[in-house]
Design a protein around this motif. Structure first.
Motif, short mmCIF file in Angstrom:
data_model
loop_
_atom_site.label_atom_id
_atom_site.label_comp_id
_atom_site.label_asym_id
_atom_site.label_seq_id
_atom_site.Cartn_x
_atom_site.Cartn_y
_atom_site.Cartn_z
N ASP A 65 5.19 -7.29 1.15
CA ASP A 65 4.48 -6.68 2.28
C ASP A 65 4.42 -7.68 3.42
OD1 ASP A 65 2.86 -3.86 2.41
OD2 ASP A 65 2.12 -5.29 3.90
N LEU A 66 4.27 -7.12 4.60
CA LEU A 66 4.07 -7.91 5.81
C LEU A 66 2.80 -8.75 5.68
CD1 LEU A 66 5.00 -8.10 8.84
CD2 LEU A 66 3.57 -6.12 9.27
N ASN A 109 11.74 0.46 1.54
CA ASN A 109 10.62 1.35 1.87
C ASN A 109 9.79 0.89 3.07
OD1 ASN A 109 8.26 3.31 1.09
ND2 ASN A 109 7.34 1.26 1.07
N ILE A 117 3.03 4.55 -0.20
CA ILE A 117 4.14 5.02 -1.05
C ILE A 117 4.79 3.85 -1.79
CG2 ILE A 117 6.42 6.12 -0.99
CD1 ILE A 117 5.42 7.64 1.58
N TYR A 149 12.00 6.02 16.12
CA TYR A 149 11.77 6.13 14.66
C TYR A 149 12.80 7.06 14.03
CZ TYR A 149 9.22 7.28 10.31
OH TYR A 149 8.85 7.49 8.99
N LYS A 198 15.53 6.16 11.28
CA LYS A 198 15.51 6.82 9.97
C LYS A 198 16.81 7.59 9.72
CE LYS A 198 11.60 5.74 7.92
NZ LYS A 198 11.65 4.74 6.83
N THR A 229 -0.92 8.89 3.40
CA THR A 229 -1.10 7.44 3.39
C THR A 229 -1.78 7.06 4.70
OG1 THR A 229 0.95 6.92 4.54
CG2 THR A 229 1.09 7.15 2.13
N ARG A 230 -2.02 5.79 4.88
CA ARG A 230 -2.66 5.35 6.12
C ARG A 230 -1.76 5.66 7.32
NH1 ARG A 230 -2.02 -0.98 7.82
NH2 ARG A 230 0.22 -0.70 7.61
N ILE A 238 3.16 12.75 3.73
CA ILE A 238 2.57 12.13 2.54
C ILE A 238 1.26 11.46 2.97
CG2 ILE A 238 2.92 10.49 0.64
CD1 ILE A 238 5.04 12.77 0.67
N ASP A 259 7.76 -10.41 6.75
CA ASP A 259 8.27 -9.33 7.58
C ASP A 259 9.72 -9.03 7.21
OD1 ASP A 259 9.11 -7.67 9.61
OD2 ASP A 259 8.47 -8.97 11.24
N VAL A 260 9.98 -7.81 6.76
CA VAL A 260 11.36 -7.47 6.39
C VAL A 260 12.32 -7.61 7.56
CG1 VAL A 260 10.81 -5.87 4.47
CG2 VAL A 260 11.02 -4.97 6.81
N ARG A 305 0.84 -1.20 0.00
CA ARG A 305 0.00 0.00 0.00
C ARG A 305 0.87 1.25 0.00
NH1 ARG A 305 -0.83 -2.64 4.85
NH2 ARG A 305 -2.98 -3.32 5.01
N1 NAD Z 1 3.53 8.79 4.86
C1 NAD Z 1 4.41 9.67 5.29
O1 NAD Z 1 4.08 10.84 5.54
C2 NAD Z 1 5.85 9.27 5.48
C3 NAD Z 1 6.75 10.25 5.89
C4 NAD Z 1 8.09 9.91 6.06
C5 NAD Z 1 8.51 8.63 5.82
N2 NAD Z 1 7.63 7.68 5.45
C6 NAD Z 1 8.14 6.33 5.23
O2 NAD Z 1 7.68 5.84 4.00
C7 NAD Z 1 7.59 4.41 4.06
C8 NAD Z 1 6.22 3.96 3.55
O3 NAD Z 1 5.22 4.45 4.42
P1 NAD Z 1 3.70 4.72 3.96
O4 NAD Z 1 3.38 6.11 4.37
O5 NAD Z 1 3.51 4.30 2.56
O6 NAD Z 1 2.93 3.74 4.96
P2 NAD Z 1 1.75 2.66 4.68
O7 NAD Z 1 1.37 2.16 6.01
O8 NAD Z 1 0.71 3.26 3.82
O9 NAD Z 1 2.49 1.54 3.83
C9 NAD Z 1 3.60 0.86 4.37
C10 NAD Z 1 3.50 -0.60 3.97
O10 NAD Z 1 4.65 -1.27 4.54
C11 NAD Z 1 4.22 -2.50 5.10
N3 NAD Z 1 5.10 -2.88 6.20
C12 NAD Z 1 5.20 -2.30 7.41
N4 NAD Z 1 6.08 -2.99 8.16
C13 NAD Z 1 6.54 -4.00 7.41
C14 NAD Z 1 7.44 -5.05 7.64
N5 NAD Z 1 8.02 -5.22 8.81
N6 NAD Z 1 7.70 -5.92 6.63
C15 NAD Z 1 7.08 -5.79 5.41
N7 NAD Z 1 6.20 -4.81 5.15
C16 NAD Z 1 5.93 -3.93 6.14
C17 NAD Z 1 2.80 -2.22 5.61
O11 NAD Z 1 2.05 -3.42 5.76
C18 NAD Z 1 2.26 -1.29 4.53
O12 NAD Z 1 1.56 -1.99 3.52
C19 NAD Z 1 7.87 4.03 5.51
O13 NAD Z 1 9.23 3.63 5.64
C20 NAD Z 1 7.65 5.33 6.26
O14 NAD Z 1 8.39 5.39 7.46
C21 NAD Z 1 6.30 7.96 5.27
#
Ligand code: NAD
Length: 275
Positions: free
Chosen positions: A37-38, A90, A18, A165, A169, A200-201, A198, A63-64, A16
């Motif tokens: 994905d997880l 990601n 990004i 976090y 990061k 997202t959920r 961004i 799980d990564v 899902r």
């Molecule tokens: N959305 C933002 O504003 C934002 C800002 C800064 C950084 N990020 C980073 O961007 C990346 C993507 O986040 P997003 O906003 O798309 O979140 P999201 O929750 O929409 O999607 C993340 C996906 O990663 C999967 N995931 C989580 N842990 C996992 C694991 N251990 N193994 C495999 N898959 C796993 C989840 O099931 C999910 O489908 C993340 O690393 C997040 O920290 C997001």
């Protein structure tokens, strides 16, 4: 010809948000994509989406942060598609509290998913990149490979309630800069994109019945409080949240042949938010 024709990409956490947008963008540009994905269902949805648009794709669910995951995903990618050209680290989630409420479990969970997991995947990719570089140097058909690590403005500037976090990061920045130096000789560029807010959920308001993520049997609510989100938007010069597609666009820049001489860089994709 599409820009990434013939390339093989891994995008972790692409069920899902990004990650899905990155997988879609790379596939649209001709790459064969390994989705992860997880959770099984979102990974399968992304796989179906890519295959439905005519791309070749493969899913490695899991799980990564699992100890054997790096070897598993790199091994399956090479077995299925014969190589690896683009790796996007990601996958991730947030677990926010002030420091006095940070538990050891929380600290290690954040380090596991955002630092140890990318480290193990990158370590597993090293022999693949090295062998490809040697092979191509001998044949004269040199090709540039790409790593993009996903960080956050929290890892670059810090963010209250995100101690673990942000530490994890920030680790992405160190790994990016170090590997850029180690892997130049293999013709691999290593860059990092640090996202701001961004849509997202992960960053939706924690209201009503928020979604949860199952972390080794513990259900964590996913989202942020509305006040934090509104503050972020007010401090963002573009005055709005970014879309997953815009986030994917920043990652794509580092995957293009036009960026072959750019390595060790951190690109902040935040609509101008720099606090
Ligand atoms: N959305 C933002 O504003 C934002 C800002 C800064 C950084 N990020 C980073 O961007 C990346 C993507 O986040 P997003 O906003 O798309 O979140 P999201 O929750 O929409 O999607 C993340 C996906 O990663 C999967 N995931 C989580 N842990 C996992 C694991 N251990 N193994 C495999 N898959 C796993 C989840 O099931 C999910 O489908 C993340 O690393 C997040 O920290 C997001």
């Amino acid at each position: 010809m599409k820009k990434l024709e013939g390339r093989v990409a891994i995008v972790t956490g692409s069920g899902r948000g990004i990650g899905r947008a990155i997988a879609t963008k790379l596939a649209d540009e001709g790459a064969r994509v390994v989705v992860n994905d997880l959770e099984d269902a979102p990974a399968r949805e992304t796989l179906a989406l890519l295959e439905g648009s005519g791309a070749e794709a493969h899913a490695v669910v899991g799980d990564v942060a699992a100890e054997d995951f790096g070897d598993r995903i790199v091994g399956e990618t090479v077995e299925r598609f014969g190589g690896l050209d683009i790796l996007v680290n990601n996958a991730g989630y947030i677990w926010n509290t002030t420091i006095q409420n940070h538990t050891d479990e929380q600290w290690y969970a954040m380090l596991d998913v955002h630092a140890t997991a990318p480290f193990r995947i990158l370590r597993a990719a090293a022999p693949v990149f090295r062998a490809a570089a040697k092979r191509e140097a001998a044949s004269g058909a040199v090709r540039c490979r790409k790593v993009v690590n996903i960080s956050s403005i929290s890892g670059v500037f810090g963010a209250a309630t995100q101690l673990a976090y942000s530490a994890a990061k920030s680790a992405q920045l160190g790994m990016t800069k170090t590997l850029a130096k180690e892997w130049g000789r293999y013709n691999v560029t290593v860059n990092c994109v640090a996202f701001g807010d961004i849509d997202t959920r992960l960053t939706r308001p924690l209201e009503g019945a928020p979604e949860t993520i199952d972390v080794r049997g513990r259900d964590l609510k996913v989202g942020v409080d509305r006040g934090t989100q509104e503050l972020m938007t007010s401090l963002t010069p573009l005055g709005r949240r970014g879309s997953p597609e815009e986030a994917a666009g920043a990652v794509y820049l580092f995957c293009l042949p036009e960026s072959d001489f750019v390595t060790g860089q951190v690109l902040v994709c935040s609509g101008g938010f720099i606090q």
